[in-house]
Every structure is written in C-alpha cells, then in structure tokens.
Motif scaffolding. Structure first.
Motif, PDB file in Angstrom:
ATOM      1  N   ILE A 149     -18.270 -42.060  -5.550  1.00 15.21           N
ATOM      2  CA  ILE A 149     -17.080 -41.219  -5.417  1.00 15.21           C
ATOM      3  C   ILE A 149     -16.826 -40.382  -6.658  1.00 15.21           C
ATOM      4  CG2 ILE A 149     -14.574 -41.242  -5.190  1.00 15.21           C
ATOM      5  CD1 ILE A 149     -14.813 -43.382  -3.200  1.00 15.21           C
ATOM      6  N   THR A 150     -16.788 -41.028  -7.825  1.00 15.70           N
ATOM      7  CA  THR A 150     -16.350 -40.261  -8.993  1.00 15.70           C
ATOM      8  C   THR A 150     -17.479 -39.468  -9.639  1.00 15.70           C
ATOM      9  OG1 THR A 150     -16.728 -42.118 -10.456  1.00 15.70           O
ATOM     10  CG2 THR A 150     -14.542 -41.907  -9.519  1.00 15.70           C
ATOM     11  N   VAL A 151     -18.748 -39.816  -9.391  1.00 16.40           N
ATOM     12  CA  VAL A 151     -19.825 -39.057 -10.027  1.00 16.40           C
ATOM     13  C   VAL A 151     -20.620 -38.250  -9.014  1.00 16.40           C
ATOM     14  CG1 VAL A 151     -21.833 -39.186 -11.507  1.00 16.40           C
ATOM     15  CG2 VAL A 151     -19.961 -40.769 -11.850  1.00 16.40           C
ATOM     16  N   VAL A 162     -19.632 -37.481  -6.051  1.00 17.46           N
ATOM     17  CA  VAL A 162     -18.687 -36.756  -5.189  1.00 17.46           C
ATOM     18  C   VAL A 162     -19.065 -36.860  -3.720  1.00 17.46           C
ATOM     19  CG1 VAL A 162     -17.199 -34.760  -5.104  1.00 17.46           C
ATOM     20  CG2 VAL A 162     -18.742 -35.045  -7.003  1.00 17.46           C
ATOM     21  N   VAL A 173      -7.146 -40.527  -7.927  1.00 19.18           N
ATOM     22  CA  VAL A 173      -8.584 -40.363  -8.166  1.00 19.18           C
ATOM     23  C   VAL A 173      -8.810 -39.540  -9.419  1.00 19.18           C
ATOM     24  CG1 VAL A 173     -10.757 -39.508  -7.255  1.00 19.18           C
ATOM     25  CG2 VAL A 173      -9.100 -40.485  -5.738  1.00 19.18           C
ATOM     26  N   GLY A 174      -8.016 -38.470  -9.579  1.00 18.73           N
ATOM     27  CA  GLY A 174      -8.146 -37.639 -10.774  1.00 18.73           C
ATOM     28  C   GLY A 174      -7.989 -38.481 -12.028  1.00 18.73           C
ATOM     29  N   ILE A 175      -7.018 -39.397 -12.014  1.00 20.48           N
ATOM     30  CA  ILE A 175      -6.785 -40.222 -13.204  1.00 20.48           C
ATOM     31  C   ILE A 175      -7.929 -41.208 -13.413  1.00 20.48           C
ATOM     32  CG2 ILE A 175      -5.255 -41.960 -14.194  1.00 20.48           C
ATOM     33  CD1 ILE A 175      -2.961 -40.449 -12.753  1.00 20.48           C
ATOM     34  N   ILE A 219     -11.014 -40.730 -12.623  1.00 25.27           N
ATOM     35  CA  ILE A 219     -12.117 -39.940 -13.180  1.00 25.27           C
ATOM     36  C   ILE A 219     -11.872 -39.691 -14.666  1.00 25.27           C
ATOM     37  CG2 ILE A 219     -13.179 -37.662 -13.139  1.00 25.27           C
ATOM     38  CD1 ILE A 219     -12.771 -37.661 -10.141  1.00 25.27           C
ATOM     39  N   TRP A 220     -10.638 -39.401 -15.004  1.00 28.92           N
ATOM     40  CA  TRP A 220     -10.275 -39.123 -16.395  1.00 28.92           C
ATOM     41  C   TRP A 220     -10.589 -40.345 -17.270  1.00 28.92           C
ATOM     42  CZ3 TRP A 220      -4.681 -37.120 -17.862  1.00 28.92           C
ATOM     43  CH2 TRP A 220      -4.709 -36.663 -19.181  1.00 28.92           C
ATOM     44  N   ARG A 231     -14.399 -40.999 -17.529  1.00 26.04           N
ATOM     45  CA  ARG A 231     -15.143 -40.062 -18.359  1.00 26.04           C
ATOM     46  C   ARG A 231     -14.745 -40.109 -19.816  1.00 26.04           C
ATOM     47  NH1 ARG A 231     -16.700 -35.463 -13.927  1.00 26.04           N
ATOM     48  NH2 ARG A 231     -17.366 -37.119 -12.541  1.00 26.04           N
ATOM     49  N   SER A 232     -13.543 -40.591 -20.109  1.00 23.04           N
ATOM     50  CA  SER A 232     -13.268 -40.721 -21.540  1.00 23.04           C
ATOM     51  C   SER A 232     -14.003 -41.928 -22.109  1.00 23.04           C
ATOM     52  CB  SER A 232     -11.774 -40.836 -21.851  1.00 23.04           C
ATOM     53  OG  SER A 232     -11.024 -40.854 -20.712  1.00 23.04           O
ATOM     54  N   ILE A 281     -19.215 -36.151 -18.912  1.00 18.44           N
ATOM     55  CA  ILE A 281     -18.316 -34.997 -19.007  1.00 18.44           C
ATOM     56  C   ILE A 281     -19.022 -33.730 -18.542  1.00 18.44           C
ATOM     57  CG2 ILE A 281     -17.107 -33.510 -20.647  1.00 18.44           C
ATOM     58  CD1 ILE A 281     -16.412 -36.022 -22.198  1.00 18.44           C
ATOM     59  N   GLU A 282     -18.315 -32.954 -17.688  1.00 17.12           N
ATOM     60  CA  GLU A 282     -18.910 -31.727 -17.173  1.00 17.12           C
ATOM     61  C   GLU A 282     -18.629 -30.573 -18.118  1.00 17.12           C
ATOM     62  OE1 GLU A 282     -17.886 -31.068 -12.941  1.00 17.12           O
ATOM     63  OE2 GLU A 282     -17.296 -33.161 -13.035  1.00 17.12           O
ATOM     64  N   ASN A 286     -17.899 -27.425 -17.303  1.00 15.31           N
ATOM     65  CA  ASN A 286     -16.654 -26.798 -16.855  1.00 15.31           C
ATOM     66  C   ASN A 286     -16.405 -27.010 -15.386  1.00 15.31           C
ATOM     67  OD1 ASN A 286     -14.294 -25.300 -16.738  1.00 15.31           O
ATOM     68  ND2 ASN A 286     -15.066 -23.907 -18.296  1.00 15.31           N
ATOM     69  N   PRO A 301     -12.656 -34.915 -20.753  1.00 14.15           N
ATOM     70  CA  PRO A 301     -13.030 -35.817 -19.657  1.00 14.15           C
ATOM     71  C   PRO A 301     -12.474 -35.386 -18.318  1.00 14.15           C
ATOM     72  CG  PRO A 301     -12.011 -37.017 -21.467  1.00 14.15           C
ATOM     73  CD  PRO A 301     -11.782 -35.579 -21.724  1.00 14.15           C
ATOM     74  N   LEU A 302     -11.516 -34.489 -18.326  1.00 17.19           N
ATOM     75  CA  LEU A 302     -10.862 -34.093 -17.086  1.00 17.19           C
ATOM     76  C   LEU A 302     -11.508 -32.848 -16.489  1.00 17.19           C
ATOM     77  CD1 LEU A 302      -8.527 -35.341 -15.614  1.00 17.19           C
ATOM     78  CD2 LEU A 302      -6.972 -33.883 -16.839  1.00 17.19           C
ATOM     79  N   ARG A 303     -12.404 -32.210 -17.259  1.00 18.97           N
ATOM     80  CA  ARG A 303     -12.989 -30.945 -16.789  1.00 18.97           C
ATOM     81  C   ARG A 303     -13.760 -31.110 -15.495  1.00 18.97           C
ATOM     82  NH1 ARG A 303     -14.953 -28.919 -22.493  1.00 18.97           N
ATOM     83  NH2 ARG A 303     -12.864 -28.408 -23.235  1.00 18.97           N
ATOM     84  N   GLY A 304     -13.794 -30.040 -14.717  1.00 21.47           N
ATOM     85  CA  GLY A 304     -14.588 -30.067 -13.490  1.00 21.47           C
ATOM     86  C   GLY A 304     -13.890 -30.852 -12.401  1.00 21.47           C
ATOM     87  N   LEU A 305     -14.491 -31.988 -12.055  1.00 21.92           N
ATOM     88  CA  LEU A 305     -14.008 -32.745 -10.909  1.00 21.92           C
ATOM     89  C   LEU A 305     -12.577 -33.244 -11.068  1.00 21.92           C
ATOM     90  CD1 LEU A 305     -15.055 -33.629  -8.260  1.00 21.92           C
ATOM     91  CD2 LEU A 305     -15.932 -35.703  -9.309  1.00 21.92           C
ATOM     92  N   GLY A 306     -12.273 -33.826 -12.237  1.00 24.27           N
ATOM     93  CA  GLY A 306     -10.972 -34.459 -12.422  1.00 24.27           C
ATOM     94  C   GLY A 306      -9.827 -33.497 -12.196  1.00 24.27           C
ATOM     95  N   PHE A 360      -9.258 -32.486  -8.581  1.00 25.72           N
ATOM     96  CA  PHE A 360      -8.513 -33.465  -7.799  1.00 25.72           C
ATOM     97  C   PHE A 360      -7.020 -33.339  -8.054  1.00 25.72           C
ATOM     98  CE2 PHE A 360     -12.313 -36.111  -7.021  1.00 25.72           C
ATOM     99  CZ  PHE A 360     -12.068 -36.368  -5.707  1.00 25.72           C
ATOM    100  N   ILE A 361      -6.662 -33.241  -9.343  1.00 27.32           N
ATOM    101  CA  ILE A 361      -5.235 -33.218  -9.655  1.00 27.32           C
ATOM    102  C   ILE A 361      -4.584 -31.957  -9.108  1.00 27.32           C
ATOM    103  CG2 ILE A 361      -3.601 -33.132 -11.581  1.00 27.32           C
ATOM    104  CD1 ILE A 361      -5.312 -35.189 -12.946  1.00 27.32           C
TER     105      ILE A 361
END
Lengths: 214, 205
Positions: free
Chosen positions: A26-28, A30, A196-198, A200-201, A204-205, A211-212, A214, B179-184, B187-188
């Motif tokens: 899911i998070t990588v 997609v 889900v956004g959180i 992923i955050w 990735r931290s 980390i992408e 962009n 870490p939030l770039r792109g996918l994250g 979603f938000i």
C-alpha cells in the motif's frame, strides 16, 4: 534454482518479510488502495477483508504460477481475471454463509477484490515468472503487508471515532462524563486518506531511502 | 426526468466514486501527475462506465437475478444466477476495455502512448466494476436510471482526477517536508478535497 533449496531459505524469508516494511504494497507499491480505505472504519471488517485478500492472493498466485507456461501472453489479463473472479466468488459465498453480518458491512467491496490492484499487480509482477512455492509466499507476504496497514488504520479510526476496539468499549464511561466526545470525523471517508498520508509520512521519515524526489 | 437528473447529480457530487467510496484510487494516484493525461484517462473512464453500467444492467435484469430467466421458459422462474454476477460483469468490462483500447490506438495514437499501461488497467479499475456492483445493489428500476448513474459516476471520477492533477502540478513548486513528498501529500490533499466534497451531502434530492 536447485530443487534442494530449503523451504524457508533466506530468499524465501525475504519474500515474506519485505512487503511488511520497505516494499509494502500500500504505502510503497501503491496497490490496492481502494478497498484498504473503504473497509477500515471498524476493525472487524478490516480483519475479515485482510484474510479474504490473503486467501485469494495466495491461491491465485499459486494457480497462475502453475499454469504460467501455458498462458499466451496476449490473453493473460482475461485468464487472470477469470481465475481471480472464480476465487472471489468462492470467498464471497463462504462469507455469506458463515459471517453474514460482516459480509453485509463489506457490501460491494468483496466483489471488488477482483479488481484490487494488489492481486493483478502481484500476478503480473511475480507469479508469471516464478515457481509455485515462492509465488505462494509472495502472496502471503503481500497480503500480510496489506492487512498490516489496514489494521493500523482501522485501529486508530475505530478507537478515535467510536471509542472501541474490535467492538469492545475501551474508553471508560468516566471520560465521557467528564466531557470527552468521540471524534465523528474519523468515521467519515476523508480521514482514512489522511491517516494513510500520516502512515506514509512516519514510514518515510524512518526509512530515508523511500523518499520520492517530487 | 427529474428522477434521472437527481441520480445524475447525486452520483457526481454526493456519492462521488473517489471521495466517498475510494474507488479507482490506484490509477487516480498513478496517472494524476499532469492534467493532460488525466483528461484522457478521465474521458476513457466516463465512456467505459457509461456503456458497461447499462450493459450490465440488462445482463443483470434478464439473466442473473432470481426469476429473470422466465422469458426463456416459465419453468426457470426460481433459478437465481446472481452468484455469477462478478464473473459476468468483469467479462463485459474486460472485452469493452479491449475495444476502447483499439479505438484509441487507431484514432488518437498520441493519447494512446501517453496513457501507456493504464488503458488496459481500466479493466481492473475498481471504479468500473464498482459502478456495476452499486447499480446491482441499489436496484435501479430502469435502463435510463442505470445509464444516468453510470455517466454521473464517470463524470464524478473525471472531476476528481482533474482536480488533483491541477493541484499536483502546482504542488511541485512548494516546499513540502521530504518524507511527505509525492505519495504522502497526494493522500492528504485528496482527504482535504474529500472533506470539501462532503459539504454536498447537505443537498436534498
């Protein structure tokens, strides 16, 4: 690959372990977002959904892997869809027979396992090029990674949204008497996306390699 | 007529495929990097939904539901084939997508190459199968209602993907935590758009 390779060699263990973290579906990758979000307002449907996806994905992976050399590549999508659809019908009928309440809550999303991108994605990316046993492990691993995210999301949504976990009240009545209120927003669809956004955050931290640009 | 317009508006805004049911999220996330490709995919989705939902409606009404086969012979009155609906619906969708793919390849080769793998993936886009399954679950009464629902849902999906693509084009220039770039962040932002769309729930139809 020699036939004497142990069943749980390092390579096979990786197939099970990677999807839980650095290669999470899911998070990588997609894949399979739709159902992941829709069934997570409560823990119970999320768990049932994860188990159903695990059964379908593992079996479909094994079947496709067994017949992979006989499928003409032009019609492989249709062949895959037919196999997956047949498995999903079986799962749907079993759920209707033994867990009717949950199958009502899942409504159309059991049927949507057919079009869950995790299934097609793993069939295309793995089962078509590998032997049945690794394909089986890959299926279990990816479904477990999917289930893990589902359960994390459902845990927070049910806890904050309804004050319960798996149907049991965990927030004591005293809190409500003092003025605590359930956060109704967590039950609504948009908060699943933000959760889900959180996730992923956070992921990735901790793992900078994901980390992408962009 | 009024009923049809109600279903149409409702399926675009209130029961929006992306924001209320999360259907078709995979291609929604993967293709929405630029507005141009999103428009192409959005139109393809409207087209496929607008045709498969009514087709599957007929299939459901005259073959699958309990008692549907009476037009063949009255003795089939209690045959219920609805457990076959998944496989029938997906077969209709997969063959139709194949057709659309051939048409696009012939008449719009640039669009074809920019959509790449995502055109065949419409077949496994949950929005399409979801449209047919919702049509079955909600029991629309006439062919016109089913068509209006299919087109409305397609348009709702189209609006959602155009919106997110436009935002993502601009977001490229902003300073987002790494870490939030792109996918994250996608979603938000989708979640926030979803909250905005929920305000349509107040409309009484």
């Amino acid at each position: 690959m020699s036939d004497k390779e142990p069943l749980f060699s390092a390579k096979n263990r990786k197939l099970l372990k990677n999807p839980l973290g650095s290669d999470n579906p899911i998070t990588v990758q997609v894949l399979g977002i739709c159902s992941a979000l829709a069934v997570t307002a409560k823990l119970e449907p999320a768990v049932v959904m994860s188990l159903s996806v695990m059964a379908v994905l593992a079996l479909a992976n094994v079947i496709i892997s067994l017949i992979r050399n006989t499928i003409p590549s032009r019609i492989r999508i249709i062949v895959q869809l037919v196999i997956v659809a047949a498995l999903v019908i079986v799962v749907d009928q079993i759920l209707k027979a033994f867990a009717y309440e949950v199958s009502k809550q899942l409504s159309v999303f059991v049927g949507l396992i057919i079009t869950n991108c995790i299934i097609m994605g793993r069939l295309e990316a793995f089962a078509l090029g590998n032997r049945p046993w690794p394909a089986f492990l890959d299926g279990i691993g990816n479904a477990a990674g999917y289930g893990l995210i589902l359960i994390i999301i459902a845990f927070f949504r049910e806890l904050l949204g309804s004050g319960s976990i798996y149907g049991f009240k965990v927030i004591p009545q005293a809190f409500y008497d003092m003025g605590y209120q359930n956060n109704g927003l967590m039950i609504l669809p948009p908060m699943a996306l933000i959760t889900v956004g959180i996730i992923i955050w956070v992921q990735r931290s901790r793992d900078k390699s994901l980390i992408e640009s962009n | 007529m009024e009923n049809l317009i109600n279903i149409f508006i409702k399926s675009i805004f209130i029961d929006n495929m992306v924001f209320a049911f999360f259907l078709g999220m995979c291609s929604y996330l993967a293709v929405s990097k630029t507005v141009k490709t999103s428009v192409g995919l959005g139109i393809a989705v409207i087209f496929v939904l607008g045709i498969t939902v009514p087709l599957n409606y007929l299939l459901n009404k005259y073959i699958l539901v309990s008692g549907a086969l009476t037009w063949v012979d009255p003795s089939f009155a209690d045959v219920d084939l609805s457990f076959l609906s998944f496989i029938m619906f997906i077969a209709v969708i997969a063959s139709l997508v194949q057709l659309v793919e051939m048409i696009v390849e012939k008449f719009a080769p640039t669009l074809y190459s920019s959509l790449g793998i995502f055109l065949p993936l419409i077949a496994v886009n949950c929005a399409i199968l979801g449209g047919s399954l919702f049509m079955q679950e909600r029991d629309y009464g006439t062919l016109a209602e089913a068509t209006s629902f299919g087109l409305g849902s397609g348009l709702g999906w189209f609006l959602a993907i155009i919106g997110i693509a436009a935002i993502r084009e601009k977001i490229r220039y902003s300073n987002i935590p790494a870490p939030l770039r792109g996918l994250g962040i996608t979603f938000i932002v989708t979640g926030l758009m979803g909250i905005a769309f929920m305000s349509f729930m107040g409309i009484k139809l």
